[in-house]
Design a protein around this motif. Structure first.
Motif, PDB file in Angstrom:
ATOM      1  N   PRO A  23       0.816  -1.220   0.000  1.00  0.00           N
ATOM      2  CA  PRO A  23       0.000   0.000   0.000  1.00  0.00           C
ATOM      3  C   PRO A  23       0.846   1.265   0.000  1.00  0.00           C
ATOM      4  O   PRO A  23       1.993   1.264   0.469  1.00  0.00           O
ATOM      5  N   TYR A  25       1.533   4.485   1.768  1.00  0.00           N
ATOM      6  CA  TYR A  25       1.290   5.019   3.106  1.00  0.00           C
ATOM      7  C   TYR A  25       1.414   6.541   3.099  1.00  0.00           C
ATOM      8  O   TYR A  25       2.402   7.087   2.613  1.00  0.00           O
ATOM      9  N   SER A  27       0.419   8.580   6.235  1.00  0.00           N
ATOM     10  CA  SER A  27      -0.172   8.720   7.569  1.00  0.00           C
ATOM     11  C   SER A  27       0.337   9.946   8.315  1.00  0.00           C
ATOM     12  O   SER A  27       0.075  10.089   9.512  1.00  0.00           O
ATOM     13  N   GLY A 172      -6.037   5.211  -0.227  1.00  0.00           N
ATOM     14  CA  GLY A 172      -5.432   4.374   0.803  1.00  0.00           C
ATOM     15  C   GLY A 172      -5.947   4.769   2.168  1.00  0.00           C
ATOM     16  O   GLY A 172      -6.408   5.898   2.390  1.00  0.00           O
ATOM     17  N   GLY A 174      -5.598   3.429   6.658  1.00  0.00           N
ATOM     18  CA  GLY A 174      -5.036   2.447   7.571  1.00  0.00           C
ATOM     19  C   GLY A 174      -5.103   2.891   9.014  1.00  0.00           C
ATOM     20  O   GLY A 174      -5.767   3.877   9.376  1.00  0.00           O
ATOM     21  N   GLU A 176      -2.486   2.972  12.663  1.00  0.00           N
ATOM     22  CA  GLU A 176      -1.226   2.757  13.358  1.00  0.00           C
ATOM     23  C   GLU A 176      -1.482   2.701  14.863  1.00  0.00           C
ATOM     24  O   GLU A 176      -2.284   3.471  15.395  1.00  0.00           O
ATOM     25  N   HIS A 186       1.088  -1.597  12.379  1.00  0.00           N
ATOM     26  CA  HIS A 186       0.286  -0.842  11.414  1.00  0.00           C
ATOM     27  C   HIS A 186      -0.364  -1.773  10.409  1.00  0.00           C
ATOM     28  O   HIS A 186       0.116  -2.886  10.155  1.00  0.00           O
ATOM     29  N   ALA A 188      -2.871  -1.421   6.567  1.00  0.00           N
ATOM     30  CA  ALA A 188      -3.370  -0.483   5.558  1.00  0.00           C
ATOM     31  C   ALA A 188      -4.051  -1.236   4.427  1.00  0.00           C
ATOM     32  O   ALA A 188      -3.795  -2.431   4.199  1.00  0.00           O
ATOM     33  N   TYR A 189      -4.925  -0.522   3.736  1.00  0.00           N
ATOM     34  CA  TYR A 189      -5.598  -1.027   2.537  1.00  0.00           C
ATOM     35  C   TYR A 189      -5.437   0.014   1.447  1.00  0.00           C
ATOM     36  O   TYR A 189      -5.559   1.215   1.695  1.00  0.00           O
ATOM     37  N   ASP A 190      -5.150  -0.430   0.237  1.00  0.00           N
ATOM     38  CA  ASP A 190      -4.918   0.489  -0.873  1.00  0.00           C
ATOM     39  C   ASP A 190      -5.654  -0.021  -2.110  1.00  0.00           C
ATOM     40  O   ASP A 190      -5.646  -1.223  -2.407  1.00  0.00           O
ATOM     41  N   TYR A 202      -3.796  -5.400   0.672  1.00  0.00           N
ATOM     42  CA  TYR A 202      -3.775  -5.230   2.118  1.00  0.00           C
ATOM     43  C   TYR A 202      -2.325  -5.292   2.585  1.00  0.00           C
ATOM     44  O   TYR A 202      -1.528  -6.057   2.037  1.00  0.00           O
TER      45      TYR A 202
END
Length: 215
Positions: A23, A25, A27, A172, A174, A176, A186, A188-190, A202
């Protein structure tokens, strides 16, 4: 979202992320230096298989940067595709006393479906550009940080004397979990929205942050 294509003779890239199978990121920018380890699980539109990545992050005031190296083994081929990437990040809004942050991010990813990373006949360049919205929820021993990041996702594929450029919408998001000692987890999904299928992945991982006094 429909893609804009230039040139002919190339098929669409399989794992649409900054580096293959991991993904994107976004964040936010933190203060200090951190190491992130990730494993990614792309869907069938993104080549399936498994990806592994190691990322270094650094943040100084409102500015941040990352560098990433990944290995993606799609279903079918026995060899892995290697990718490298980097991002520059700028915090537009947010601070120590403001839990909500807004971060502008621009990145580049380079991969070559053939063995190795040196330039060859087939190469792919990826340029994610977007905004990241993150919210820090403090707790006595654990900081929870959900985030979401829409972006423009540009992919340029070259090979066989021709090239193709696609521009799509990507998204994206997610979560943390950060402990006071610097260790964290952490996820995440993208997803990239394209005609004829929506490649997504994922990601799960762990990280450790080294705080620098005075930053």
């Amino acid at each position: 979202m429909a893609a804009l294509a230039v040139g002919t003779g190339l098929s669409a890239p399989s794992a649409r992320a900054q580096v293959r199978g991991i993904p994107v990121y976004n964040s936010g920018v933190f203060s200090g230096i951190a190491l992130y380890g990730d494993v990614g699980f792309p869907n069938s539109d993104a080549g399936k298989g498994t990806a592994y990545a190691l990322t270094g992050r650094a943040g100084f005031g409102a500015f941040g940067a990352t560098a990433i190296f990944s290995s993606f083994n799609p279903d079918g081929p026995t060899s892995s595709d290697l990718s490298v990437g980097a991002t520059l990040n700028y915090k537009l809004f947010g601070g120590p006393l403001i839990p909500l942050s807004l971060t502008l991010q621009g990145g580049i990813g380079y991969s070559k479906p053939e063995i190795g990373l040196l330039p060859g006949h087939d190469t792919e360049l990826r340029f994610p550009v977007g905004l990241g919205f993150a919210l820090t929820i403090p707790n006595p021993a654990l900081a929870i940080r959900p985030w979401i990041a829409p972006r423009v996702d540009i992919v340029k594929s070259s090979g066989g004397g021709s090239s193709t450029t696609e521009t799509n919408f990507g998204l994206g998001g997610g979560l943390e979990l950060n402990l006071l000692n610097g260790f964290g987890l952490h996820a995440a999904y993208d997803r990239v929205f394209v005609d004829g299928g929506d490649p997504s992945t994922y990601g799960l991982g762990a990280h450790f942050a080294f705080r620098i006094p005075g930053l």
